[in-house]
Design an enzyme around this catalytic site. Structure first.
Site, PDB file in Angstrom:
ATOM      1  N   THR A 172      -0.465  -0.279  -8.017  1.00 54.27           N
ATOM      2  CA  THR A 172       0.146   0.123  -6.749  1.00 54.27           C
ATOM      3  C   THR A 172      -0.961   0.235  -5.704  1.00 54.27           C
ATOM      4  O   THR A 172      -2.138   0.327  -6.049  1.00 54.27           O
ATOM      5  CB  THR A 172       0.820   1.496  -6.868  1.00 54.27           C
ATOM      6  OG1 THR A 172      -0.191   2.444  -7.233  1.00 54.27           O
ATOM      7  CG2 THR A 172       1.902   1.499  -7.919  1.00 54.27           C
ATOM      8  N   GLU A 321       6.632  -0.483  -9.121  1.00 49.52           N
ATOM      9  CA  GLU A 321       7.138   0.209 -10.326  1.00 49.52           C
ATOM     10  C   GLU A 321       8.504  -0.305 -10.779  1.00 49.52           C
ATOM     11  O   GLU A 321       8.955   0.028 -11.868  1.00 49.52           O
ATOM     12  CB  GLU A 321       7.261   1.721 -10.053  1.00 49.52           C
ATOM     13  CG  GLU A 321       5.931   2.454  -9.911  1.00 49.52           C
ATOM     14  CD  GLU A 321       5.417   2.488  -8.473  1.00 49.52           C
ATOM     15  OE1 GLU A 321       5.809   1.605  -7.675  1.00 49.52           O
ATOM     16  OE2 GLU A 321       4.625   3.389  -8.148  1.00 49.52           O
ATOM     17  N   LYS A 431       8.727  15.661  10.379  1.00 52.41           N
ATOM     18  CA  LYS A 431       9.394  16.951  10.210  1.00 52.41           C
ATOM     19  C   LYS A 431       9.233  17.748  11.496  1.00 52.41           C
ATOM     20  O   LYS A 431       8.177  18.301  11.761  1.00 52.41           O
ATOM     21  CB  LYS A 431       8.812  17.690   9.009  1.00 52.41           C
ATOM     22  CG  LYS A 431       9.005  16.880   7.733  1.00 52.41           C
ATOM     23  CD  LYS A 431       8.342  17.506   6.535  1.00 52.41           C
ATOM     24  CE  LYS A 431       8.334  16.535   5.359  1.00 52.41           C
ATOM     25  NZ  LYS A 431       7.176  15.608   5.362  1.00 52.41           N
ATOM     26  N   TRP A 436      14.497  16.546   9.877  1.00 49.04           N
ATOM     27  CA  TRP A 436      13.800  15.284   9.608  1.00 49.04           C
ATOM     28  C   TRP A 436      14.184  14.231  10.634  1.00 49.04           C
ATOM     29  O   TRP A 436      15.359  14.059  10.968  1.00 49.04           O
ATOM     30  CB  TRP A 436      14.159  14.764   8.216  1.00 49.04           C
ATOM     31  CG  TRP A 436      13.491  15.519   7.126  1.00 49.04           C
ATOM     32  CD1 TRP A 436      12.621  16.565   7.251  1.00 49.04           C
ATOM     33  CD2 TRP A 436      13.642  15.292   5.722  1.00 49.04           C
ATOM     34  NE1 TRP A 436      12.207  17.005   6.016  1.00 49.04           N
ATOM     35  CE2 TRP A 436      12.826  16.246   5.059  1.00 49.04           C
ATOM     36  CE3 TRP A 436      14.361  14.396   4.946  1.00 49.04           C
ATOM     37  CZ2 TRP A 436      12.721  16.310   3.672  1.00 49.04           C
ATOM     38  CZ3 TRP A 436      14.268  14.451   3.571  1.00 49.04           C
ATOM     39  CH2 TRP A 436      13.455  15.413   2.939  1.00 49.04           C
TER      40      TRP A 436
HETATM   41  P1  ADP Z   1       2.918  -0.206  -1.438  1.00 49.29           P
HETATM   42  O1  ADP Z   1       3.818  -0.250  -0.227  1.00 49.29           O
HETATM   43  O2  ADP Z   1       2.583   1.193  -1.819  1.00 49.29           O
HETATM   44  O3  ADP Z   1       1.772  -1.139  -1.312  1.00 49.29           O
HETATM   45  P2  ADP Z   1       5.068  -1.291  -3.018  1.00 49.29           P
HETATM   46  O4  ADP Z   1       5.118  -2.697  -2.590  1.00 49.29           O
HETATM   47  O5  ADP Z   1       5.370  -0.977  -4.411  1.00 49.29           O
HETATM   48  O6  ADP Z   1       3.658  -0.731  -2.717  1.00 49.29           O
HETATM   49  O7  ADP Z   1       5.957  -0.460  -2.032  1.00 49.29           O
HETATM   50  C1  ADP Z   1       7.191   0.077  -2.356  1.00 49.29           C
HETATM   51  C2  ADP Z   1       7.729   0.801  -1.175  1.00 49.29           C
HETATM   52  O8  ADP Z   1       7.958  -0.089  -0.090  1.00 49.29           O
HETATM   53  C3  ADP Z   1       9.072   1.446  -1.392  1.00 49.29           C
HETATM   54  O9  ADP Z   1       8.932   2.686  -2.041  1.00 49.29           O
HETATM   55  C4  ADP Z   1       9.594   1.589   0.029  1.00 49.29           C
HETATM   56  O10 ADP Z   1       9.056   2.722   0.666  1.00 49.29           O
HETATM   57  C5  ADP Z   1       9.040   0.368   0.694  1.00 49.29           C
HETATM   58  N1  ADP Z   1      10.065  -0.687   0.788  1.00 49.29           N
HETATM   59  C6  ADP Z   1      10.233  -1.738  -0.020  1.00 49.29           C
HETATM   60  N2  ADP Z   1      11.267  -2.498   0.398  1.00 49.29           N
HETATM   61  C7  ADP Z   1      11.787  -1.896   1.498  1.00 49.29           C
HETATM   62  C8  ADP Z   1      12.872  -2.179   2.390  1.00 49.29           C
HETATM   63  N3  ADP Z   1      13.625  -3.241   2.243  1.00 49.29           N
HETATM   64  N4  ADP Z   1      13.086  -1.316   3.405  1.00 49.29           N
HETATM   65  C9  ADP Z   1      12.319  -0.218   3.576  1.00 49.29           C
HETATM   66  N5  ADP Z   1      11.290   0.095   2.774  1.00 49.29           N
HETATM   67  C10 ADP Z   1      11.021  -0.730   1.745  1.00 49.29           C
END
Ligand code: ADP
Length: 542
Positions: A172, A321, A431, A436
């Site tokens: 991640t 994940e 916040k 929120w």
């Molecule tokens: P990181 O962003 O930490 O590099 P990830 O690619 O695993 O790693 O990111 C997952 C996160 O990206 C999700 O928990 C969410 O917050 C965001 N995300 C993924 N797809 C979407 C979407 N379609 N709309 C909004 N947020 C999204």
């Protein structure tokens, strides 16, 4: 009484056999560094993947050893996606946009034994190689080719893997704490591939007759499953190499008659801008659309692609994940004939889960919240391609609930039809006075303003309200807007206390290694700094 069915193992060699037998002559095309197009077939790709597996065995690597890749999207990376796990090793995709210190940490934590690296990325590798356990460096178009030439695909024997053995791993981003390794099994990978192959209105919306160009990097969460999906269904693959600028991508869409593509919103905002500015320059009549995910796809962009260019956006949500695809926003049949505006509202949400993925929305007390379109809580997920833990990370318990669900860290409401509405990542939600404010909703609305190319909204500390929203805005070339204009533009659609107090006009929004807004950097820029070019801060009223 048990069922009486075969205990057939869900392992990746199945994909190799299928691709060779039924789709051997389908093409895998790659844009080379010099921009020419390289062409190969699935038959040849599978042969080389087997040779890679044998070559790695010949190097003395043992079952379960991690083999890293540090590569752009191309046919050799595709071979690695299959050859490494089919040889019984674990494919570890390294993110080439990370700092060498992070790469040193990740490659060491993962215990990588070998790395396949693009020649152009050797200078990056050299900055951290000696701080890792990597023993073998295979340079694409160089020692990698020598390894393949020295190994015969005919010597490959199916290692008869157990489906629960690890196939791949991906770290991640580490925006909160150190990067953490997600370790995919053969079983989870095969089930994710089947899940994303599931037909409309689920899945990724592609079939054998498609020509797919994944813009999403192969180091970002399995390229969202496209390499395995295309191999399973036998679709033509077009890899863009390192040519990810909008113009090169549009040229590749036309030249290779691409029907489907995928990537993060920032890529598509750039492409939409170019298409709008040059009507008729690129003939995309053959194209159906694109999967957009990784961060929220702005509604105005979804509408722009459909109304002005006839292209469908499918919005996907997922995480490293979750392999990564967990939900998609394809329209169910009953919405096929509703007016376009309503359809865009649905597509702008993050969709419904793929089959076998379960979701729930819980408040801080652990109550499950109703699908009322309003109640905000944290999204939790479970399913056969959701991580059950991080690799070799003792301090991880807080991410899983006692009954085994993964806590996503995403703040959501659920639409009455079961569509996810992502309001924020929990660390980005604003916040204000105990309530929120969703930065995602404000960004979405701002990006619908004709003068705005990109907008990111962040929380800044406030003595009275705790936090207040600040909007960082990038104007389109040749366009102008003032803070008053933007405030007036937002006013009709938001409660007064939601409206950003400050607007900062910036040249660009800082981005993460996978192209998402880097809000931590924005917060550092503006949290302590007085207003720049923005208007004097109006007083928040609530
Ligand atoms: P990181 O962003 O930490 O590099 P990830 O690619 O695993 O790693 O990111 C997952 C996160 O990206 C999700 O928990 C969410 O917050 C965001 N995300 C993924 N797809 C979407 C979407 N379609 N709309 C909004 N947020 C999204």
């Amino acid at each position: 009484m048990n069922g009486l069915m075969m205990d057939y193992q869900l392992t990746l060699p199945t994909l190799l056999r299928r691709a060779e037998s039924y789709n051997g002559d389908k093409e895998i095309v790659t844009r080379l560094p010099d921009k020419r197009f390289h062409r190969t077939t699935y038959a040849e790709s599978c042969r080389r993947a087997r040779a890679l597996a044998v070559g790695l065995q010949n190097l003395g690597l043992k079952r379960g050893d991690r083999v890293a890749t540090l590569c752009w999207n191309h046919y050799q990376h595709h071979e690695a996606y299959l050859g490494i796990p089919c040889g019984g090793f674990v494919l570890h995709t390294l993110n080439l946009r990370l700092h060498p210190n992070d790469l040193a940490y990740i490659a060491t934590h993962a215990g990588d034994k070998a790395v396949i690296v693009d020649r152009s990325l050797m200078p990056l590798l050299e900055q951290f190689l000696d701080r890792t356990p990597i023993e073998h460096v295979l340079v694409v178009e160089d020692s990698y080719e020598e390894l393949l030439a020295s190994a015969s695909a005919d010597d490959w024997r199916d290692p008869e893997l157990d489906e629960n053995e690890a196939a791949a791993m991906c770290y991640t981003s580490g925006t909160t704490g150190m990067p953490k390794g997600v370790l995919y099994s053969h079983r989870s990978t095969m089930l994710h591939t089947l899940g994303v192959a599931a037909g409309n209105p689920m899945g990724l919306g592609v079939s054998e007759s498609d020509s797919i160009l994944p813009v999403v990097p192969m180091f970002h969460a399995n390229a969202w499953g496209y390499p395995y999906l295309a191999t399973m269904i036998g679709a033509k693959l077009v890899y863009p190499g390192q040519h990810l600028d909008p113009e090169s991508l549009l040229d590749a869409f036309v030249q290779e008659k691409v029907t489907w593509t995928a990537g993060v919103p920032t890529i598509w905002l750039g492409i939409l801008g170019l298409l709008d500015a040059n009507p008729g320059k690129w003939d995309l009549a053959h194209m159906k659309g694109m999967l957009v995910g990784g961060s929220a796809a702005p509604r105005s962009m979804i509408a722009g692609f459909k109304e002005r260019h006839g292209l469908d956006v499918v919005h996907g949500w997922g995480m490293t994940e979750t392999s990564p695809v967990a939900s998609t926003s394809q329209l169910p049949g009953e919405l096929a004939d509703v007016e376009a505006d309503t359809q865009f509202d649905y597509i702008a949400m993050q969709g419904r889960p793929l089959p076998l993925v379960e979701l729930r929305n819980r408040d801080v007390e652990g109550n499950i919240l109703p699908w009322d379109g309003e109640s905000m809580g944290e999204l939790e997920v479970r399913g056969p391609w959701v991580a059950a833990g991080y690799y070799d990370t003792p301090e991880q318990a807080e991410r899983w609930t006692e009954d085994g669900w993964f806590k996503t860290g995403d703040v959501v409401s659920m639409h009455p039809r079961g569509f996810i509405m992502i309001k924020d990542r929990s660390k980005d939600v604003i916040k204000s006075g105990g309530e929120w404010i969703s930065s995602v909703e404000l960004e979405n609305a701002l990006m619908a303003h004709p003068a705005i190319a990109e907008a990111a909204v962040i929380a800044i500390p406030d003595a009275k309200w705790d936090e207040r929203p600040l909007a960082a805005v990038v104007l389109r070339e040749g366009q102008a807007a003032t803070a008053e204009d933007l405030r007036a533009f937002l006013e009709p659609n938001f409660a007064k206390w939601w409206l950003p107090d400050r607007y900062e006009f910036v040249a660009e929004i800082p981005k993460t290694s996978v192209g998402k807004f880097r809000k931590t950097e924005l917060r550092e820029m503006f949290a302590t700094q007085p207003s720049g070019t923005g208007a004097p801060a109006p007083v928040a009223s609530k």
